[in-house]
Motif scaffolding. Structure first.
Motif, short mmCIF file in Angstrom:
data_model
loop_
_atom_site.label_atom_id
_atom_site.label_comp_id
_atom_site.label_asym_id
_atom_site.label_seq_id
_atom_site.Cartn_x
_atom_site.Cartn_y
_atom_site.Cartn_z
N UNK A 59 0.88 -1.02 0.13
CA UNK A 59 -0.13 0.04 -0.07
C UNK A 59 0.68 1.25 0.15
N UNK A 60 1.92 1.23 0.79
CA UNK A 60 2.75 2.27 0.77
C UNK A 60 3.57 2.54 -0.61
N UNK A 61 4.01 1.56 -1.24
CA UNK A 61 4.71 1.56 -2.51
C UNK A 61 3.77 2.17 -3.45
N UNK A 62 2.12 1.73 -3.36
CA UNK A 62 1.24 2.32 -4.13
C UNK A 62 1.07 3.71 -4.08
N UNK A 63 1.14 4.07 -2.74
CA UNK A 63 0.91 5.61 -2.39
C UNK A 63 2.00 6.45 -3.04
N UNK A 64 3.35 5.98 -3.10
CA UNK A 64 4.31 6.69 -3.45
C UNK A 64 4.13 6.73 -5.12
N UNK A 65 3.90 5.57 -5.70
CA UNK A 65 3.66 5.90 -7.36
C UNK A 65 2.42 6.58 -7.50
N UNK A 66 1.50 6.76 -6.87
CA UNK A 66 0.10 7.37 -6.87
C UNK A 66 0.50 9.02 -6.91
N UNK A 67 1.24 9.34 -5.80
CA UNK A 67 1.66 10.55 -5.68
C UNK A 67 2.35 11.16 -6.51
N UNK A 68 3.34 10.66 -7.16
CA UNK A 68 4.26 11.21 -8.31
C UNK A 68 3.50 11.02 -9.40
N UNK A 69 2.54 10.04 -9.79
CA UNK A 69 1.75 10.01 -11.00
C UNK A 69 0.87 11.16 -11.18
N UNK A 70 0.31 11.73 -9.99
CA UNK A 70 -0.78 12.92 -9.93
C UNK A 70 0.07 14.08 -10.40
N UNK A 71 1.21 14.29 -9.75
CA UNK A 71 1.90 15.62 -9.95
C UNK A 71 2.56 15.78 -11.77
N UNK A 72 2.86 14.45 -11.89
CA UNK A 72 3.24 14.40 -13.58
C UNK A 72 1.91 14.81 -14.12
N UNK A 73 1.05 13.98 -14.02
CA UNK A 73 -0.40 13.97 -14.72
C UNK A 73 -1.11 15.49 -14.53
N UNK A 74 -0.79 16.17 -13.56
CA UNK A 74 -1.40 17.38 -13.32
C UNK A 74 -0.87 18.50 -14.21
N UNK A 75 0.33 18.25 -14.65
CA UNK A 75 1.00 19.17 -15.49
C UNK A 75 0.87 19.10 -17.04
N UNK A 76 0.11 18.04 -17.34
CA UNK A 76 -0.47 17.72 -18.74
C UNK A 76 -1.73 18.29 -18.76
N UNK A 77 -1.64 19.18 -19.72
CA UNK A 77 -3.06 19.92 -19.96
C UNK A 77 -4.37 19.16 -20.30
N UNK A 78 -4.07 18.30 -21.35
CA UNK A 78 -4.92 17.18 -21.75
C UNK A 78 -5.30 16.48 -20.56
#
Length: 185
Positions: A29-48
């Protein structure tokens, strides 16, 4: 995938708690949390992607912001002409900092704050930090400018501090002595 509805907003008690240190090896669960947090900030910088999923752009996201009181955050910062900084920090800490301060001239924002909060947020201009990556390997970085400001903002989340706690309510735009203004744009 973390969506805006998964991010807790100001007033939620987890945002005012000191988050718990994490032990290694991380749980699934903690590894998934790490991946999810990073995925959010990367995705959130993509306008589409932002438009498709209704995301607000951000350069950092801390575990308490998704209602997980753990000392973990992710940063993803791309600045023109500079090496991108993309990382997950587990049990992060500042080991040294400059006397000199800095602040974002545009002020700071936060994915957990749905309102504009005007004012300068004093931060250390340069910091040396230590943290662990999700695999448990310790790393040390020297940061300045936007990465230093963002690291301090996210570290505050792990300590139950909101960015606006640093703003002088009587004089939100008062000059910060010996500080170098940082203009993000």
């Amino acid at each position: 995938m973390i969506l805006m509805e998964n991010i807790v907003r100001e007033g939620h008690p987890v945002l005012r708690k000191v988050a718990d240190a994490v032990s290694f090896p991380l749980s699934a669960d903690e590894k998934k949390l790490c991946n999810d947090l990073l995925e959010y900030v990367i995705n959130s910088q993509d306008d589409e992607v932002c438009e498709r999923y209704g995301l607000r752009p951000g350069i950092g996201l801390a575990a308490p912001q998704v209602n997980a009181s753990k000392r973990i955050f992710a940063l993803h910062i791309e600045e023109d002409g500079k090496e991108p900084l993309s990382m997950v920090a587990v049990n992060p800490k500042i080991v040294s900092h400059s006397v000199e301060k800095t602040y974002l001239t545009s002020g700071e924002g936060c994915l957990s704050v749905d309102r504009d909060v005007d004012g300068f947020v004093p931060r250390y201009a340069r910091i040396t930090v230590k943290a662990f990556n999700p695999e448990g390997k310790e790393f040390k970085l020297r940061l300045k400018g936007l990465p230093a400001i963002a690291f301090q903002h996210e570290l505050d989340h792990l300590n139950g501090v909101m960015f606006y706690d640093h703003i002088d309510p009587a004089a939100p735009f008062k000059v910060i002595p010996d500080a170098i203004p940082f203009d993000r744009y």
